[in-house]
Every structure is written in C-alpha cells, then in structure tokens.
Design a protein around this motif. Structure first.
Motif, mmCIF file in Angstrom:
data_model
loop_
_atom_site.group_PDB
_atom_site.id
_atom_site.type_symbol
_atom_site.label_atom_id
_atom_site.label_comp_id
_atom_site.label_asym_id
_atom_site.label_seq_id
_atom_site.Cartn_x
_atom_site.Cartn_y
_atom_site.Cartn_z
ATOM 1 N N SER A 5 7.589 2.577 -1.238
ATOM 2 C CA SER A 5 6.152 2.256 -0.965
ATOM 3 C C SER A 5 5.460 1.757 -1.895
ATOM 4 C CB SER A 5 5.646 3.647 -0.375
ATOM 5 O OG SER A 5 6.511 4.260 0.487
ATOM 6 N N ALA A 9 6.449 -3.066 -3.753
ATOM 7 C CA ALA A 9 5.481 -3.772 -3.189
ATOM 8 C C ALA A 9 4.661 -4.663 -4.310
ATOM 9 C CB ALA A 9 4.340 -2.929 -2.405
ATOM 10 N N THR A 13 4.284 -8.541 -4.935
ATOM 11 C CA THR A 13 3.266 -9.127 -5.341
ATOM 12 C C THR A 13 3.178 -9.748 -6.498
ATOM 13 O OG1 THR A 13 2.125 -7.310 -4.208
ATOM 14 C CG2 THR A 13 0.898 -8.582 -5.648
ATOM 15 N N VAL A 29 -1.152 -11.872 0.382
ATOM 16 C CA VAL A 29 -0.263 -10.765 0.265
ATOM 17 C C VAL A 29 -1.056 -9.715 1.323
ATOM 18 C CG1 VAL A 29 0.411 -8.569 -1.227
ATOM 19 C CG2 VAL A 29 0.030 -11.139 -2.086
ATOM 20 N N ASN A 31 -0.141 -5.703 2.523
ATOM 21 C CA ASN A 31 0.916 -4.645 2.164
ATOM 22 C C ASN A 31 0.666 -3.694 3.586
ATOM 23 O OD1 ASN A 31 1.616 -4.947 -0.505
ATOM 24 N ND2 ASN A 31 -0.327 -4.568 -0.880
ATOM 25 N N GLY A 33 0.487 -0.005 4.620
ATOM 26 C CA GLY A 33 0.348 1.326 4.106
ATOM 27 C C GLY A 33 0.417 2.232 5.063
ATOM 28 N N LYS A 51 1.618 5.923 -0.270
ATOM 29 C CA LYS A 51 0.693 4.974 0.653
ATOM 30 C C LYS A 51 -0.943 4.850 -0.079
ATOM 31 C CE LYS A 51 3.989 3.597 3.171
ATOM 32 N NZ LYS A 51 4.373 2.153 3.320
ATOM 33 N N LEU A 54 -0.477 2.647 -3.005
ATOM 34 C CA LEU A 54 -0.405 1.385 -2.410
ATOM 35 C C LEU A 54 -1.665 0.696 -1.964
ATOM 36 C CD1 LEU A 54 1.269 -0.991 -1.671
ATOM 37 C CD2 LEU A 54 1.775 0.085 0.617
ATOM 38 N N HIS A 55 -2.577 1.471 -1.459
ATOM 39 C CA HIS A 55 -3.704 1.003 -1.052
ATOM 40 C C HIS A 55 -4.659 0.666 -2.243
ATOM 41 C CE1 HIS A 55 -2.946 1.128 3.058
ATOM 42 N NE2 HIS A 55 -3.075 2.659 3.235
ATOM 43 N N GLY A 58 -3.391 -2.357 -3.760
ATOM 44 C CA GLY A 58 -3.752 -3.564 -3.234
ATOM 45 C C GLY A 58 -5.273 -4.117 -3.697
ATOM 46 N N VAL A 72 -5.573 -10.240 -1.089
ATOM 47 C CA VAL A 72 -4.461 -9.038 -0.783
ATOM 48 C C VAL A 72 -5.251 -8.060 -0.097
ATOM 49 C CG1 VAL A 72 -3.536 -7.280 -1.969
ATOM 50 C CG2 VAL A 72 -3.845 -9.392 -3.207
ATOM 51 N N ALA A 74 -4.247 -5.012 3.434
ATOM 52 C CA ALA A 74 -3.288 -4.031 3.908
ATOM 53 C C ALA A 74 -3.545 -3.501 5.338
ATOM 54 C CB ALA A 74 -3.319 -2.830 2.907
#
Length: 168
Positions: A5, A9, A13, A29, A31, A33, A51, A54-55, A58, A72, A74
């Motif tokens: 996750s 990424a 990226t 990009v 993502n 999430g 997740k 990940l946010h 990003g 970038v 999501a």
C-alpha cells in the motif's frame, strides 16, 4: 500491508518522476488509497494506516513534483463490489454497506478506474485526494538521483527512494 500500500507506490512514484523529469515532460501520478484512511478500519488497522500514509505521501510528493509539472493525486474509494466481496454484499451486512453511500450502493472497479483515468488525463489540482459521493471518494540511478548525463531528482524525492529501496 505497508510494502504493497505504501512502499510500492513510493517506488513507482520515484521511477515515474525520474522518467518524466529526465525528459522535462509533464505527467500525473494517481494513487489508489481508501476511505478507510479517513474513518479508520477497526478490523484491519494496518490497512487503514497504510492508506493514510499513502495519502500523506501523495500530498508531500505533489508539493515536491509540482515544479516539474507533475501532479500527484489519489482516489479514496469506499467499499467496492468485487468478486471477493460478493458474499458480504449478499449477506446480512449488504444493506449496511450500501447505506454508507448517499446513493445507497457500493462502488465498482469500473468507477474507480474512471476516476483514475480522469485524474491521469486532466489538469487537476495536485495533492488532492478525490472522494466521490457514489463510493466516498491519484537505467541505473545513483543514490543522489543522478545518472550519467542526467539532472538530479529533488533532494526530498531521493530521500524517499533511499528510505524505501531497502524494504523493496
């Protein structure tokens, strides 16, 4: 969970940014999430945490890559109707899952793909995490980011790559 996750990424990226920056080309990009990043996932806390990370990643990369004309973003889908989830949707929790959306339905992989396609093909605000109402919602390089004859990546991006490389 973190490997898939977040770290995957981050590595992708970095690779995409390297490719685009070397060519002085703009890009996007996106993502994927999860709504669980915002509301928590009591049954799957590592998933929700990965997740959320990940946010955050990003949004940081959006700031770092904007000067290179790379956006970038999501998507953050909620419950998605996949083959694996069919028993839950057909069972006693089905109505409760559908009620989480103002439209009374769950998302589909096609709706998620359409959102990703839109974000990857338009001039959107970089750093945004898109949630839609329907489903509650993106060659060899040295450690300094240089290759022979190439410009260096932004220092912040090299740091992300260095931090994730050993884990991948």
């Amino acid at each position: 969970m973190i490997d898939v996750s977040l770290l995957a990424a981050a590595d992708l990226t970095w690779a995409m940014a390297r490719h685009l920056i070397d060519r002085e080309a703009p890009g996007h990009v996106v993502n994927v999430g999860s709504r669980g990043a915002f509301r928590g996932e009591p049954e799957y806390p590592a998933y929700g945490a990965s997740k959320a990370a990940l946010h955050a990643f990003g949004q940081s990369m959006a700031a770092a890559l904007a000067p290179h004309r790379i956006s970038v973003t999501a998507v953050a889908p909620g419950f998605i109707a996949t083959e694996r989830q069919t028993p839950q949707l057909a069972g006693p929790r089905g109505d409760e899952l559908r009620s989480q959306s103002p439209f009374g339905r769950v998302g589909t992989p096609e709706k998620v793909a359409a959102a990703v396609h839109y974000l990857a093909s338009s001039e959107t605000t970089s750093g945004a995490v898109r949630r839609t109402a329907a489903w509650r919602a993106a060659g060899r390089v040295r450690p300094d980011g240089r290759s022979p004859g190439r410009k260096a990546l932004p220092a912040r991006l090299c740091q992300v790559r260095d931090e994730t490389a050993d884990r991948l």
